[in-house]
Design a protein around this motif. Sequence first.
Motif, PDB file in Angstrom:
ATOM      1  N   UNK A 165      21.770  36.814  52.439  1.00 29.31           N
ATOM      2  CA  UNK A 165      22.467  37.495  51.341  1.00 29.31           C
ATOM      3  C   UNK A 165      21.840  37.156  49.987  1.00 29.31           C
ATOM      4  N   UNK A 166      21.867  38.114  49.080  1.00 29.23           N
ATOM      5  CA  UNK A 166      21.222  37.908  47.789  1.00 29.23           C
ATOM      6  C   UNK A 166      21.889  36.792  46.998  1.00 29.23           C
ATOM      7  N   UNK A 167      23.183  36.569  47.215  1.00 30.90           N
ATOM      8  CA  UNK A 167      23.853  35.453  46.549  1.00 30.90           C
ATOM      9  C   UNK A 167      23.174  34.132  46.909  1.00 30.90           C
ATOM     10  N   UNK A 191      28.385  34.650  38.273  1.00 32.63           N
ATOM     11  CA  UNK A 191      29.092  35.697  39.015  1.00 32.63           C
ATOM     12  C   UNK A 191      28.160  36.399  40.007  1.00 32.63           C
ATOM     13  N   UNK A 192      26.853  36.407  39.716  1.00 28.32           N
ATOM     14  CA  UNK A 192      25.896  37.002  40.659  1.00 28.32           C
ATOM     15  C   UNK A 192      25.857  36.210  41.958  1.00 28.32           C
ATOM     16  N   UNK A 193      26.166  34.901  41.896  1.00 35.44           N
ATOM     17  CA  UNK A 193      26.233  34.093  43.116  1.00 35.44           C
ATOM     18  C   UNK A 193      27.569  34.280  43.831  1.00 35.44           C
ATOM     19  N   UNK A 194      28.542  34.841  43.116  1.00 36.41           N
ATOM     20  CA  UNK A 194      29.844  35.114  43.734  1.00 36.41           C
ATOM     21  C   UNK A 194      29.834  36.487  44.392  1.00 36.41           C
ATOM     22  N   UNK A 195      29.383  37.499  43.639  1.00 41.82           N
ATOM     23  CA  UNK A 195      29.375  38.867  44.143  1.00 41.82           C
ATOM     24  C   UNK A 195      28.223  39.620  43.485  1.00 41.82           C
ATOM     25  N   UNK A 205      26.528  42.325  44.299  1.00 43.03           N
ATOM     26  CA  UNK A 205      26.621  43.783  44.231  1.00 43.03           C
ATOM     27  C   UNK A 205      27.439  44.250  43.039  1.00 43.03           C
ATOM     28  N   UNK A 206      28.588  43.620  42.830  1.00 39.87           N
ATOM     29  CA  UNK A 206      29.434  44.043  41.721  1.00 39.87           C
ATOM     30  C   UNK A 206      28.872  43.611  40.379  1.00 39.87           C
ATOM     31  N   UNK A 207      28.175  42.489  40.351  1.00 47.32           N
ATOM     32  CA  UNK A 207      27.552  42.055  39.101  1.00 47.32           C
ATOM     33  C   UNK A 207      26.472  43.040  38.681  1.00 47.32           C
ATOM     34  N   UNK A 208      25.652  43.477  39.642  1.00 43.63           N
ATOM     35  CA  UNK A 208      24.622  44.474  39.349  1.00 43.63           C
ATOM     36  C   UNK A 208      25.271  45.812  39.004  1.00 43.63           C
ATOM     37  N   UNK A 209      26.362  46.148  39.692  1.00 40.11           N
ATOM     38  CA  UNK A 209      27.059  47.407  39.404  1.00 40.11           C
ATOM     39  C   UNK A 209      27.535  47.440  37.960  1.00 40.11           C
TER      40      UNK A 209
END
Length: 268
Positions: free
Chosen positions: A52-54, A135-139, A141-145
Amino acid sequence: MIEPLRKHRKDGRLYERRAETTAMLMQLEGLAFDQLVERAKIRSKTDPLYLPTECLLHFVRRSKRDNSDRSFEILFRILLARVENAATLHSTMHRLEYGEIAITAFGSKVKNDVVDRFLARLVSDRDGYDERLDYFEVNFSHAIASLRSTAKLKAAEEEKRSQPLSSDDDEEISAEVEKAAGSFDPFDKSKIDDGNYRFRLFAVIKELPDKERHVVALLFKEYPIESNDPDKPSICKILGCVEKTVRNRRDRAFEKLRTALSEEEIDA
């Protein structure tokens, strides 16, 4: 040891990685670096060894602590490819006559803006510690969104400024925009309780033009557009606008929110 994140929520609690992310990081710590790289190169999310990217971002950030430029450079290239892919709006891609994939100018602007803002955070993190990456380590996809939503609004505004401007707030909007906006409720009770939806919604609202953002903010606070009660505040009274102006600003704003959020669902 998996270091905790440092960013605090509004209530004072620290951000925490998902339990499954933490569990995987603990397993990955025992891997040799070359094995970790091979895992990171896997692109299919259905592969049981997919990283996973996280987790990938965690090891990129940790390479600073390990004082390993080699580790950073190798993992960074893999991470950057994932960020570029996530930053690309698939709706702006098309296939050329000879089979090559091209992206529209609008899509390029969005992609470049997202990548640039992510890299700025990563550079800042290498120099010290940038909590915005937590937050990118948490989620991821949503951070990038969230970055994509902001970038799309910015690109749209740039395109709008390059076209003839209309300065009349009371100008009739198209029937299509009015119909689409009228059927969309960004504050739908069935959605607004979802933390991820609220995160994306408020990120898009933040980037609206001031006049439209003010109307949306007042609607969120449940102020009526107009009121016959002289003692009851309304959006028209607060903003000093006629009802038609307020409704036009609302419809334009709602159409932008509807478009941005629907694209997020497609691209996430």
